[in-house]
Design an enzyme around this catalytic site. Structure first.
Site, PDB file in Angstrom:
ATOM      1  N   GLU A  20       0.845  -1.198   0.000  1.00  0.00           N
ATOM      2  CA  GLU A  20       0.000   0.000   0.000  1.00  0.00           C
ATOM      3  C   GLU A  20       0.877   1.243   0.000  1.00  0.00           C
ATOM      4  O   GLU A  20       1.973   1.245   0.573  1.00  0.00           O
ATOM      5  CB  GLU A  20      -0.907  -0.025   1.239  1.00  0.00           C
ATOM      6  CG  GLU A  20      -1.970   1.047   1.280  1.00  0.00           C
ATOM      7  CD  GLU A  20      -2.976   0.782   2.405  1.00  0.00           C
ATOM      8  OE1 GLU A  20      -3.448  -0.370   2.526  1.00  0.00           O
ATOM      9  OE2 GLU A  20      -3.269   1.721   3.163  1.00  0.00           O
ATOM     10  N   GLU A  35      -3.226  10.294   3.371  1.00  0.00           N
ATOM     11  CA  GLU A  35      -4.368  10.226   4.274  1.00  0.00           C
ATOM     12  C   GLU A  35      -4.559  11.566   4.976  1.00  0.00           C
ATOM     13  O   GLU A  35      -3.623  12.093   5.583  1.00  0.00           O
ATOM     14  CB  GLU A  35      -4.179   9.116   5.302  1.00  0.00           C
ATOM     15  CG  GLU A  35      -4.117   7.733   4.683  1.00  0.00           C
ATOM     16  CD  GLU A  35      -4.187   6.641   5.720  1.00  0.00           C
ATOM     17  OE1 GLU A  35      -5.307   6.211   6.070  1.00  0.00           O
ATOM     18  OE2 GLU A  35      -3.112   6.216   6.185  1.00  0.00           O
TER      19      GLU A  35
END
Length: 222
Positions: A90, A94
């Site tokens: 990943e 964010e």
């Protein structure tokens, strides 16, 4: 342009098709303009993704985050080999709802993260659209905001590095329970619905090949 393939400029195109993993009524995709809107309210949030996986390339979107009291919420743009899988690779942008003037970057290899860094944006991410870019090659990852590189990670010899084919994802969700609310704050909900808007979502121009492990078609950046 550099002759080094690890530093080449990847060709990109507008993401024309998405899949919605949950709560499709809270996700609106308008293909003629390419705009995607994700709402968080009493239905919960939603998560969309590309319909294809990619092996390396440049990924970008212009994003305007939700406004109001967004404490507790997480909104994002990230790559993942498979969301929720314990061994996922990943690469993340964010936004943490308790403070929209910062963004967190992170990456995971085989489910292991702990590479978080926080970056001051110099603006409130809800007030206007800004461009967020992830450049991922065999040897490095770069995160850029409005054309400015905020982080670069180079692969070291003998070190694990994200290499699994990945979907492009984005979601809006309540992360209040993580670290007892210290990560994103605690959800308030007084300004619901909260809407995150994405424009000009771009992914690598694709050439279909067969992934030997999964037997699936993945996209190799041209």
């Amino acid at each position: 342009m550099s002759s080094d393939p690890h530093h080449r400029i990847h060709h990109t195109e507008i993401l024309s098709e998405i899949a919605v993993d949950y709560t499709p009524s809270a996700c609106d995709h308008h293909p003629p303009t390419g705009e995607i809107r994700v709402a968080y309210d009493d239905r919960g949030g939603a998560r969309w993704r590309s319909t294809r996986r990619f092996r390396h390339g440049t990924f970008s979107a212009r994003i305007r985050c939700p406004s109001g009291n967004t404490s507790g919420l997480n909104f994002n743009l990230y790559l993942s080999s498979l969301e929720g899988h314990k061994s996922q690779d990943e690469i993340d942008f964010e936004f943490l709802g308790k403070d929209r003037t910062i963004v967190q970057t992170n990456y995971y290899v085989s489910g292991l993260g702990n590479h978080e860094e926080h970056h001051d944006l110099g603006f409130d991410a809800s007030e206007d659209f800004h461009e967020y870019v992830i450049k991922w090659t065999e040897r490095e990852i770069e995160w850029l905001i409005d054309g400015r590189m905020v982080r670069r990670v180079e692969r070291r010899d003998g070190e694990d590095f994200p290499e699994k084919p990945m979907f492009l994802y984005s979601s809006v969700w309540d992360a209040s329970y993580i670290d007892e609310g210290r990560w994103t704050g605690v959800y308030d909900g007084s300004d619901a619905p909260y809407v995150c808007t994405y424009r000009d979502v771009r992914v690598p121009v694709w050439t279909a090949v067969t992934d030997d492990e999964a037997g699936e078609e993945v996209v190799v950046a041209s």
